[in-house]
Motif scaffolding. Structure first.
Motif, PDB file in Angstrom:
ATOM      1  N   LEU A   1       0.813  -1.202   0.272  1.00 24.04           N
ATOM      2  CA  LEU A   1       0.144   0.107  -0.122  1.00 24.04           C
ATOM      3  C   LEU A   1       0.944   1.303   0.175  1.00 24.04           C
ATOM      4  O   LEU A   1       1.772   1.461   0.398  1.00 24.04           O
ATOM      5  CB  LEU A   1      -1.035  -0.071   1.213  1.00 24.04           C
ATOM      6  CG  LEU A   1      -1.585  -1.289   1.437  1.00 24.04           C
ATOM      7  CD1 LEU A   1      -2.708  -1.025   2.509  1.00 24.04           C
ATOM      8  CD2 LEU A   1      -3.039  -1.016   0.117  1.00 24.04           C
ATOM      9  N   LEU A   2       0.395   2.331  -0.411  1.00 21.00           N
ATOM     10  CA  LEU A   2       1.285   3.932  -0.565  1.00 21.00           C
ATOM     11  C   LEU A   2       1.253   3.857   1.020  1.00 21.00           C
ATOM     12  O   LEU A   2      -0.249   4.119   1.724  1.00 21.00           O
ATOM     13  CB  LEU A   2       0.200   4.846  -1.823  1.00 21.00           C
ATOM     14  CG  LEU A   2       0.408   6.365  -1.336  1.00 21.00           C
ATOM     15  CD1 LEU A   2       2.397   6.264  -2.168  1.00 21.00           C
ATOM     16  CD2 LEU A   2      -0.272   7.171  -2.260  1.00 21.00           C
ATOM     17  N   PRO A   3       1.962   4.366   1.256  1.00 23.85           N
ATOM     18  CA  PRO A   3       2.137   5.115   3.027  1.00 23.85           C
ATOM     19  C   PRO A   3       1.678   5.679   3.106  1.00 23.85           C
ATOM     20  O   PRO A   3       1.340   6.912   2.610  1.00 23.85           O
ATOM     21  CB  PRO A   3       3.306   4.772   3.363  1.00 23.85           C
ATOM     22  CG  PRO A   3       3.956   3.970   2.232  1.00 23.85           C
ATOM     23  CD  PRO A   3       3.824   4.216   0.961  1.00 23.85           C
ATOM     24  N   TYR A   4       0.852   5.531   4.238  1.00 29.21           N
ATOM     25  CA  TYR A   4      -0.067   7.259   5.457  1.00 29.21           C
ATOM     26  C   TYR A   4       0.616   7.488   5.952  1.00 29.21           C
ATOM     27  O   TYR A   4       0.995   6.585   7.144  1.00 29.21           O
ATOM     28  CB  TYR A   4      -1.671   6.753   5.099  1.00 29.21           C
ATOM     29  CG  TYR A   4      -2.435   7.085   3.386  1.00 29.21           C
ATOM     30  CD1 TYR A   4      -3.605   7.891   3.945  1.00 29.21           C
ATOM     31  CD2 TYR A   4      -2.122   6.144   2.153  1.00 29.21           C
ATOM     32  CE1 TYR A   4      -4.666   8.603   2.612  1.00 29.21           C
ATOM     33  CE2 TYR A   4      -2.860   6.491   1.525  1.00 29.21           C
ATOM     34  CZ  TYR A   4      -3.848   7.686   1.328  1.00 29.21           C
ATOM     35  OH  TYR A   4      -5.032   7.850   0.313  1.00 29.21           O
TER      36      TYR A   4
ATOM     37  N   LEU B   1      -2.586  11.642   5.927  1.00 35.50           N
ATOM     38  CA  LEU B   1      -2.160  11.886   3.866  1.00 35.50           C
ATOM     39  C   LEU B   1      -1.331  10.944   3.793  1.00 35.50           C
ATOM     40  O   LEU B   1      -0.434  10.583   4.529  1.00 35.50           O
ATOM     41  CB  LEU B   1      -1.820  13.430   4.005  1.00 35.50           C
ATOM     42  CG  LEU B   1      -0.610  13.877   4.251  1.00 35.50           C
ATOM     43  CD1 LEU B   1      -0.091  15.131   3.586  1.00 35.50           C
ATOM     44  CD2 LEU B   1      -0.424  14.100   5.532  1.00 35.50           C
ATOM     45  N   PRO B   2      -1.193  10.689   2.358  1.00 29.28           N
ATOM     46  CA  PRO B   2      -0.338   9.469   1.569  1.00 29.28           C
ATOM     47  C   PRO B   2       1.170  10.166   1.842  1.00 29.28           C
ATOM     48  O   PRO B   2       1.299  11.875   2.095  1.00 29.28           O
ATOM     49  CB  PRO B   2      -0.344  10.268   0.202  1.00 29.28           C
ATOM     50  CG  PRO B   2      -1.777  10.481  -0.026  1.00 29.28           C
ATOM     51  CD  PRO B   2      -2.054  11.267   0.957  1.00 29.28           C
ATOM     52  N   TYR B   3       1.994   9.785   2.280  1.00 28.81           N
ATOM     53  CA  TYR B   3       3.719  10.122   2.649  1.00 28.81           C
ATOM     54  C   TYR B   3       4.408  10.213   1.178  1.00 28.81           C
ATOM     55  O   TYR B   3       4.603   9.908   1.111  1.00 28.81           O
ATOM     56  CB  TYR B   3       4.146   9.132   3.165  1.00 28.81           C
ATOM     57  CG  TYR B   3       6.013   9.298   4.174  1.00 28.81           C
ATOM     58  CD1 TYR B   3       5.446  10.493   4.484  1.00 28.81           C
ATOM     59  CD2 TYR B   3       6.500   8.740   4.195  1.00 28.81           C
ATOM     60  CE1 TYR B   3       6.831  10.603   5.492  1.00 28.81           C
ATOM     61  CE2 TYR B   3       7.797   8.686   4.261  1.00 28.81           C
ATOM     62  CZ  TYR B   3       7.575   9.502   4.514  1.00 28.81           C
ATOM     63  OH  TYR B   3       9.283  10.455   4.881  1.00 28.81           O
TER      64      TYR B   3
ATOM     65  N   PRO C   1       3.525   7.052  11.452  1.00 32.97           N
ATOM     66  CA  PRO C   1       3.022   5.996  11.067  1.00 32.97           C
ATOM     67  C   PRO C   1       1.756   5.499  11.362  1.00 32.97           C
ATOM     68  O   PRO C   1       1.302   5.987  12.327  1.00 32.97           O
ATOM     69  CB  PRO C   1       3.881   5.847  10.370  1.00 32.97           C
ATOM     70  CG  PRO C   1       4.971   5.294  11.653  1.00 32.97           C
ATOM     71  CD  PRO C   1       4.632   6.196  12.396  1.00 32.97           C
ATOM     72  N   LEU C   2       0.764   5.138  10.204  1.00 34.39           N
ATOM     73  CA  LEU C   2      -0.112   4.599  10.688  1.00 34.39           C
ATOM     74  C   LEU C   2      -0.141   3.122  11.371  1.00 34.39           C
ATOM     75  O   LEU C   2       0.770   2.190  10.453  1.00 34.39           O
ATOM     76  CB  LEU C   2      -1.522   4.373   9.733  1.00 34.39           C
ATOM     77  CG  LEU C   2      -1.987   5.967   9.074  1.00 34.39           C
ATOM     78  CD1 LEU C   2      -2.954   5.446   7.741  1.00 34.39           C
ATOM     79  CD2 LEU C   2      -2.219   6.706   9.845  1.00 34.39           C
TER      80      LEU C   2
END
Length: 224
Positions: free
Chosen positions: A15-18, A82-84, A116-117
């Motif tokens: 996944l794109l890191p959020y 938001l996306p990292y 990070p989440l």
């Protein structure tokens, strides 16, 4: 000093890191319903936020006074998810140290930390709004369809209020109100937990709706 922590879990899951930008908040009170006012104040200072995809702004926690206000504490934070992506994050860094006016209330933001989440098997959202669904059962069915569309498997629950009814909520946007419900999703695996935190459900994510977070520590034992 800006602190950053970038977890590997999201990358491992493809996944794109959020991440969450977490700003300390100095102030006394806010309206209990401040999602729209908070977004407006942020957009005034960072107008580019209107065009950014994948941004969610959580409402600021506090102690309700029963008269439409909340009292802030040292634990109160402004959290923006938001996306990292450095370009997106840099657009919001000018909020550091700024004074926000929300109605008749003022708060000052501190220097943000970036976190990070992390996956947990139970998530909740204070309010989820889905257009045209304002009754509990049709709303739950619509929310389930959105979970299915995201490929998320979990147990979707509408928490009950003091009278034993699904917890109906509303937010005011200018001159009209939007109705929604509190939601919990349990039995999530790590990938689905991160996905739900990244994408949320329903609309109005920049006004605090549809954003899923872990339960506060004091409340976790009730649901375990």
């Amino acid at each position: 000093m800006l602190m950053t922590e970038q977890g590997s879990t999201s990358r491992e899951l493809g996944l794109l890191p959020y991440v969450e930008l977490s700003f300390g908040v100095i102030g006394q009170t806010l309206p209990a319903d401040h999602g729209y006012g908070l977004y407006s104040a942020i957009a005034h200072l960072c107008p580019e936020i209107h065009e950014q995809e994948g941004v969610s702004i959580q409402t600021i926690s506090g102690k309700p006074d029963g008269e439409g206000r909340i009292y802030l504490s040292r634990q109160s934070r402004l959290k923006i998810r938001l996306p990292y992506e450095p370009a997106k994050i840099s657009l919001l860094l000018p909020l550091a140290g700024q004074l926000l006016t929300i109605g008749k209330h003022e708060i000052q933001l501190g220097i943000p930390q970036i976190f990070p989440l992390y996956p947990v098997d139970k998530l909740r959202s204070r309010i989820v709004t889905i257009k045209k669904f304002q009754e509990p059962e049709p709303f739950k069915e619509a929310a389930q369809r959105q979970l299915d569309a995201l490929g998320i498997q979990g147990n979707l629950i509408l928490p009950l209020n003091e009278t034993g009814e699904p917890s109906r909520k509303a937010i005011k946007i200018k001159t009209y109100s939007v109705v929604g419900f509190s939601l919990m999703v349990t039995d999530l695996n790590d990938e689905d937990s991160l996905k739900l935190q990244a994408f949320g459900l329903g609309g109005k994510h920049r006004m605090g709706c549809g954003v899923f977070s872990p339960f506060p520590r004091r409340a976790r034992s009730v649901y375990e």
